[in-house]
Motif scaffolding. Structure first.
Motif, PDB file in Angstrom:
ATOM      1  N   ASN A 149       0.818  -1.213   0.000  1.00 33.23           N
ATOM      2  CA  ASN A 149       0.000   0.000   0.000  1.00 33.23           C
ATOM      3  C   ASN A 149       0.855   1.268   0.000  1.00 33.23           C
ATOM      4  O   ASN A 149       1.876   1.357   0.669  1.00 33.23           O
ATOM      5  CB  ASN A 149      -0.894   0.003   1.245  1.00 33.23           C
ATOM      6  N   ARG A 150       0.389   2.274  -0.743  1.00 33.16           N
ATOM      7  CA  ARG A 150       1.055   3.580  -0.778  1.00 33.16           C
ATOM      8  C   ARG A 150       0.096   4.701  -0.387  1.00 33.16           C
ATOM      9  O   ARG A 150       0.436   5.875  -0.507  1.00 33.16           O
ATOM     10  CB  ARG A 150       1.607   3.854  -2.187  1.00 33.16           C
ATOM     11  N   HIS A 152      -1.945   6.975   2.234  1.00 33.36           N
ATOM     12  CA  HIS A 152      -1.835   7.410   3.621  1.00 33.36           C
ATOM     13  C   HIS A 152      -3.102   7.032   4.390  1.00 33.36           C
ATOM     14  O   HIS A 152      -4.205   6.997   3.837  1.00 33.36           O
ATOM     15  CB  HIS A 152      -1.638   8.928   3.671  1.00 33.36           C
ATOM     16  N   ASN A 294       5.946   2.080   8.384  1.00 36.44           N
ATOM     17  CA  ASN A 294       5.530   2.283   7.002  1.00 36.44           C
ATOM     18  C   ASN A 294       5.230   3.764   6.804  1.00 36.44           C
ATOM     19  O   ASN A 294       4.114   4.223   7.049  1.00 36.44           O
ATOM     20  CB  ASN A 294       4.301   1.436   6.678  1.00 36.44           C
ATOM     21  N   TRP A 296       4.805   5.476   4.219  1.00 38.35           N
ATOM     22  CA  TRP A 296       3.769   5.760   3.219  1.00 38.35           C
ATOM     23  C   TRP A 296       2.418   5.990   3.885  1.00 38.35           C
ATOM     24  O   TRP A 296       1.615   6.790   3.407  1.00 38.35           O
ATOM     25  CB  TRP A 296       3.646   4.595   2.237  1.00 38.35           C
ATOM     26  N   GLU A 297       2.176   5.292   4.974  1.00 35.08           N
ATOM     27  CA  GLU A 297       0.859   5.321   5.616  1.00 35.08           C
ATOM     28  C   GLU A 297       0.760   6.313   6.771  1.00 35.08           C
ATOM     29  O   GLU A 297      -0.340   6.782   7.077  1.00 35.08           O
ATOM     30  CB  GLU A 297       0.517   3.912   6.125  1.00 35.08           C
ATOM     31  N   VAL A 345      -0.547   9.009  -3.937  1.00 33.39           N
ATOM     32  CA  VAL A 345       0.653   8.643  -3.179  1.00 33.39           C
ATOM     33  C   VAL A 345       1.255   9.921  -2.609  1.00 33.39           C
ATOM     34  O   VAL A 345       1.538  10.859  -3.338  1.00 33.39           O
ATOM     35  CB  VAL A 345       1.677   7.920  -4.083  1.00 33.39           C
ATOM     36  N   ASP A 351      11.042   3.622  -6.071  1.00 35.12           N
ATOM     37  CA  ASP A 351      10.790   2.254  -5.623  1.00 35.12           C
ATOM     38  C   ASP A 351      11.773   1.293  -6.279  1.00 35.12           C
ATOM     39  O   ASP A 351      12.335   1.578  -7.342  1.00 35.12           O
ATOM     40  CB  ASP A 351       9.370   1.816  -5.999  1.00 35.12           C
ATOM     41  N   GLU A 355       8.910  -3.402  -5.720  1.00 38.09           N
ATOM     42  CA  GLU A 355       7.950  -2.504  -5.065  1.00 38.09           C
ATOM     43  C   GLU A 355       7.054  -1.811  -6.074  1.00 38.09           C
ATOM     44  O   GLU A 355       5.848  -1.668  -5.850  1.00 38.09           O
ATOM     45  CB  GLU A 355       8.704  -1.461  -4.237  1.00 38.09           C
ATOM     46  N   ARG A 356       7.635  -1.384  -7.206  1.00 36.75           N
ATOM     47  CA  ARG A 356       6.849  -0.713  -8.248  1.00 36.75           C
ATOM     48  C   ARG A 356       5.807  -1.672  -8.822  1.00 36.75           C
ATOM     49  O   ARG A 356       4.649  -1.306  -9.032  1.00 36.75           O
ATOM     50  CB  ARG A 356       7.785  -0.229  -9.354  1.00 36.75           C
ATOM     51  N   TRP A 359       2.907  -2.215  -6.228  1.00 37.98           N
ATOM     52  CA  TRP A 359       1.955  -1.112  -6.125  1.00 37.98           C
ATOM     53  C   TRP A 359       1.108  -0.986  -7.391  1.00 37.98           C
ATOM     54  O   TRP A 359      -0.105  -0.739  -7.319  1.00 37.98           O
ATOM     55  CB  TRP A 359       2.692   0.195  -5.827  1.00 37.98           C
TER      56      TRP A 359
END
Length: 486
Positions: A149-150, A152, A294, A296-297, A345, A351, A355-356, A359
């Motif tokens: 997950n990317r 927030h 994480n 990103w979140e 994002v 990434d 990872e890319r 996502w």
């Protein structure tokens, strides 16, 4: 309409909930909105005008009989039942559980009525987890440490409530002036973190500040933190004797920190509530993200939000971090920093190839995006193996009504083990397998026939997702059968 929002997580999570609550108030201006938190974190509700009533779940009172020398389970249950009955008597039209925990799901189920709309985790009548809405299913499958997950958390909340944020949703509360005396220009450092393993030692902070202070000689550094972090503040000051400190650790209420943070040139700190308070004051933020986090979140959402990512304290060169801090105040963004951006994002960071892919795969599964191109033969091989075991599982499920679950169950359990192993061997496919596992959880109670039909539907949808990675020849063989005949 009467709405209950449940947020039983920590201070930072409550502050991340503020924009969603304000958006909820805009969408339902005449609704009666209640917010349920734990008493320990109720300070994070002060100044929040979007709610009509704040409720506290007396966790300590409920659990106290269980931690006596002789545990009193009956009294503990009586106290819990009393709280549940009081909440149930409110007759909420809509319960929104933003906690995403097993305990909160049981509580949600206990207080909901027959006509209550529920968003977030709950339970079926048989006690199994209920993921009634798509966003809860997404959270269960894709959000968390080690996941792809990317998005927030604050934006996940907005999706749950089907709302779009406006600028006013991200605003500091109007709490009035405080008696705190502050310099005209200063930087704020939060000395602790939400968890000890997410923080830096006083000695490391001291080295960071020593180097920074040589570049910014005379710039006061305001230390903030909880009373139990006072010793940390003292050690930091000893480790950086040349710096000019204003020590407010243990001397402020949580709500008073808004005025301290709002006027700062920069807030520096590890993952903690002040990072999210700075998102509401839109204060430039330097978030030191350590270890099992994480970003990103849960990273900063201030317009000028920056993340300094390290795996552990041992990998950090404090003097370099001090230099990066100084350069940032001079208007230069060092390449080590992960920067805040807009859109789905929230942060700009290159990434890895895996990872890319992950996502992009998540976006294909949930947002209708294009399936990412498989650049490794292992992805194709894993997809073929996954399709084979998926087909086997479908064949076995179809036999359950005839042969019974007692006979077929062990075979299905073995199939689940293989599917999980593929997720570990081919990490690019893990978003699909997490999606599959969440969809299986979403199958509610029912007759054996109904459950089998729902399970077959999940496997059929997984097969369609896999088709993007199955060579045409393999698909043709599967359709024609082993002997090559239709």
């Amino acid at each position: 309409m009467k709405i209950l929002v449940i947020q039983l997580a920590r201070l930072g999570d409550i502050y991340m909930t503020w924009p969603a609550l304000r958006g909820l108030r805009r969408m339902h201006p005449n609704a009666e909105i209640h917010l349920l938190t734990r008493p320990r974190f109720e300070g994070a509700v002060e100044g929040l005008t979007a709610i009509d009533r704040h409720l506290s779940l007396p966790v300590s009172t409920i659990l106290a009989p269980l931690v006596q020398e002789e545990a009193d389970v009956e009294t503990s249950l009586e106290r819990l039942n009393s709280v549940v009955e009081d909440l149930r008597a409110e007759n909420y039209d809509w319960i929104i559980n933003l906690t995403f925990s097993p305990a909160s799901s049981y509580l949600t189920h206990a207080i909901q009525g027959l006509s209550t709309t529920v968003t977030g985790y709950s339970r079926y009548n048989d006690g199994t987890l209920c993921l009634a809405d798509e966003v809860s299913s997404y959270f269960y499958a894709q959000v968390g440490i080690g996941k792809a997950n990317r998005v927030h958390i604050s934006d996940v909340f907005a999706s749950m409530l089907d709302l779009q944020y406006v600028e006013q949703d991200w605003a500091a509360p109007a709490l009035g002036n405080t008696a705190i005396s502050l310099p005209d220009c200063y930087m704020v450092l939060h000395v602790g973190a939400s968890e000890k393993q997410k923080s830096l030692s006083p000695q490391v902070w001291g080295r960071v500040i020593n180097y920074f202070s040589k570049r910014y000689e005379g710039l006061p550094i305001v230390l903030i933190g909880a009373p139990n972090e006072m010793a940390l503040a003292e050690e930091i000051q000893k480790a950086a004797p040349q710096a000019h400190f204003v020590n407010l650790v243990g001397q402020t209420k949580i709500s008073e920190l808004f005025s301290v943070i709002q006027e700062a040139e920069l807030l520096v700190g590890c993952d903690s509530a002040p990072i999210h308070m700075a998102s509401l004051t839109d204060t430039p933020t330097f978030n030191v993200s350590v270890g099992n986090v994480n970003f990103w979140e849960t990273g900063p959402k201030a317009s000028l939000g920056f993340i300094y990512r390290i795996e552990d304290e041992a990998s950090l060169v404090p003097e370099r971090m001090g230099e990066v801090l100084a350069l940032l105040l001079e208007g230069q963004v060092s390449p080590e920093l992960i920067t805040r951006t807009g859109g789905l994002v929230s942060y700009d960071r290159p990434d890895t190839v895996i990872e890319r892919f992950q996502w992009d795969f998540v976006q294909a599964l949930y947002l209708g995006g294009a399936y990412p191109m498989a650049e490794r033969i292992e992805i194709i091989q894993g997809a073929i193996q996954l399709q084979d075991i998926n087909t086997f599982a479908m064949e076995q499920i179809a036999l359950v009504p005839e042969k019974g679950l007692q006979l077929i169950g062990p075979l299905l359990d073995r199939a689940e083990e293989v599917i999980q192993n593929i997720s570990q061997m081919v990490p690019e496919l893990s978003p699909l397998i997490s999606w599959y596992q969440a969809e299986k959880v979403r199958i509610g109670p029912g007759s054996l026939g109904e459950i089998c039909a729902a399970a077959l539907n999940v496997h059929d949808r997984m097969a369609r997702h896999l088709e993007a990675y199955i060579p045409h020849e393999a698909l043709m063989q599967e359709e024609e059968g082993v002997d090559g005949t239709l």
